[in-house]
Design a protein around this motif. Structure first.
Motif, PDB file in Angstrom:
ATOM      1  N   UNK A  19     -11.522  37.581 -48.430  1.00 25.66           N
ATOM      2  CA  UNK A  19      -9.823  37.735 -48.790  1.00 25.66           C
ATOM      3  C   UNK A  19      -8.659  37.372 -47.823  1.00 25.66           C
ATOM      4  N   UNK A  20      -9.414  36.210 -47.069  1.00 25.32           N
ATOM      5  CA  UNK A  20      -8.838  35.365 -46.176  1.00 25.32           C
ATOM      6  C   UNK A  20      -8.062  34.333 -47.094  1.00 25.32           C
ATOM      7  N   UNK A  21      -6.846  34.472 -47.816  1.00 29.93           N
ATOM      8  CA  UNK A  21      -6.299  33.611 -48.525  1.00 29.93           C
ATOM      9  C   UNK A  21      -5.634  32.272 -47.889  1.00 29.93           C
ATOM     10  N   UNK A  22      -5.102  32.522 -46.575  1.00 25.50           N
ATOM     11  CA  UNK A  22      -4.794  31.291 -45.957  1.00 25.50           C
ATOM     12  C   UNK A  22      -5.853  30.313 -45.774  1.00 25.50           C
ATOM     13  N   UNK A  23      -7.181  31.034 -45.372  1.00 23.11           N
ATOM     14  CA  UNK A  23      -8.119  30.127 -45.222  1.00 23.11           C
ATOM     15  C   UNK A  23      -8.670  29.283 -46.502  1.00 23.11           C
ATOM     16  N   UNK A  24      -8.688  30.180 -47.489  1.00 24.30           N
ATOM     17  CA  UNK A  24      -9.025  29.491 -48.691  1.00 24.30           C
ATOM     18  C   UNK A  24      -8.158  28.351 -48.981  1.00 24.30           C
ATOM     19  N   UNK A  25      -6.812  28.681 -48.952  1.00 29.86           N
ATOM     20  CA  UNK A  25      -5.800  27.625 -49.265  1.00 29.86           C
ATOM     21  C   UNK A  25      -5.870  26.218 -48.384  1.00 29.86           C
ATOM     22  N   UNK A  26      -6.121  26.517 -47.356  1.00 32.60           N
ATOM     23  CA  UNK A  26      -6.262  25.330 -46.209  1.00 32.60           C
ATOM     24  C   UNK A  26      -7.451  24.544 -46.795  1.00 32.60           C
ATOM     25  N   UNK A  27      -8.801  25.082 -47.170  1.00 34.12           N
ATOM     26  CA  UNK A  27      -9.952  24.537 -47.459  1.00 34.12           C
ATOM     27  C   UNK A  27      -9.558  23.671 -48.850  1.00 34.12           C
ATOM     28  N   UNK A  28      -8.982  24.407 -49.639  1.00 35.88           N
ATOM     29  CA  UNK A  28      -8.603  23.745 -51.179  1.00 35.88           C
ATOM     30  C   UNK A  28      -7.863  22.428 -50.857  1.00 35.88           C
ATOM     31  N   UNK A  29      -6.930  22.719 -50.107  1.00 38.46           N
ATOM     32  CA  UNK A  29      -5.966  21.781 -49.843  1.00 38.46           C
ATOM     33  C   UNK A  29      -6.900  20.220 -49.484  1.00 38.46           C
ATOM     34  N   UNK A  30      -7.703  20.580 -48.583  1.00 35.23           N
ATOM     35  CA  UNK A  30      -8.503  19.687 -47.877  1.00 35.23           C
ATOM     36  C   UNK A  30      -9.434  19.027 -48.976  1.00 35.23           C
ATOM     37  N   UNK A  31     -10.116  19.664 -49.794  1.00 34.29           N
ATOM     38  CA  UNK A  31     -11.089  19.572 -50.876  1.00 34.29           C
ATOM     39  C   UNK A  31     -10.307  18.809 -51.891  1.00 34.29           C
ATOM     40  N   UNK A  32      -9.068  19.053 -52.185  1.00 37.17           N
ATOM     41  CA  UNK A  32      -8.158  18.299 -53.366  1.00 37.17           C
ATOM     42  C   UNK A  32      -8.111  16.996 -52.763  1.00 37.17           C
ATOM     43  N   UNK A  33      -8.214  16.652 -51.479  1.00 39.58           N
ATOM     44  CA  UNK A  33      -7.851  15.297 -51.374  1.00 39.58           C
ATOM     45  C   UNK A  33      -9.009  14.276 -51.562  1.00 39.58           C
ATOM     46  N   UNK A  34     -10.185  14.850 -51.865  1.00 33.95           N
ATOM     47  CA  UNK A  34     -11.277  14.346 -52.007  1.00 33.95           C
ATOM     48  C   UNK A  34     -11.696  14.465 -53.473  1.00 33.95           C
ATOM     49  N   UNK A  35     -11.417  15.542 -54.171  1.00 39.42           N
ATOM     50  CA  UNK A  35     -11.807  15.989 -55.597  1.00 39.42           C
ATOM     51  C   UNK A  35     -10.657  16.610 -56.026  1.00 39.42           C
ATOM     52  N   UNK A  36      -9.550  16.153 -56.786  1.00 41.50           N
ATOM     53  CA  UNK A  36      -8.640  17.097 -57.374  1.00 41.50           C
ATOM     54  C   UNK A  36      -9.139  17.411 -58.596  1.00 41.50           C
TER      55      UNK A  36
END
Length: 135
Positions: A19-36
């Motif tokens: 339930x750590x939504x900010x951590x999830x959002x930051x990680x997905x922001x980084x993942x999106x750079x490599x694989x949107x």
């Protein structure tokens, strides 16, 4: 790059389980750079939504629409986030798209499943044509 994507998705999934939504959002922001991918964009929108960050959620849904213009969940997300932002013009456009294009059972089921997962986030996202903004 696929290994980096996997690492960031793993981190995002951990954030979601805790339930750590900010951590999830930051990680997905980084993942999106490599694989949107659709998955990354939808999960990013979910994480932003869970934080009440409607502008960021809508932006993720809109990026998904740019990649896949026929994605009903993305249009549904744009409608809901736009309503929360008070942008009835964009919400109305998205709702009209849904009314015109979500005819198949599979698409309708997917939108309904997403709506049921986040009912408190999009309480007014689905309306009848008469209730839609701009009509």
């Amino acid at each position: 790059d696929s290994e980096r994507t996997k690492l960031w998705i793993f981190t995002a999934e951990r954030g979601m389980r805790l339930g750590h939504w900010p951590e999830m959002a930051r990680a997905l922001e980084r993942a999106e750079r490599f694989s949107p991918s659709r998955r990354v964009l939808l999960e990013r929108a979910l994480a932003e939504t869970k934080q009440g960050r409607w502008g960021e959620a809508r932006a993720a849904y809109q990026r998904l629409i740019e990649r896949s213009p026929q994605d009903p969940v993305a249009w549904f997300g744009v409608a809901g986030a736009s309503l929360r932002l008070g942008d009835t013009l964009t919400a109305g456009k998205a709702e009209r798209w849904l009314l015109e294009h979500v005819a198949g059972e599979d698409a309708a089921r997917e939108v309904t499943r997403y709506w049921r997962f986040l009912p408190e986030m999009y309480p007014a996202a689905v309306r009848t044509p008469a209730e839609s903004p701009g009509r």
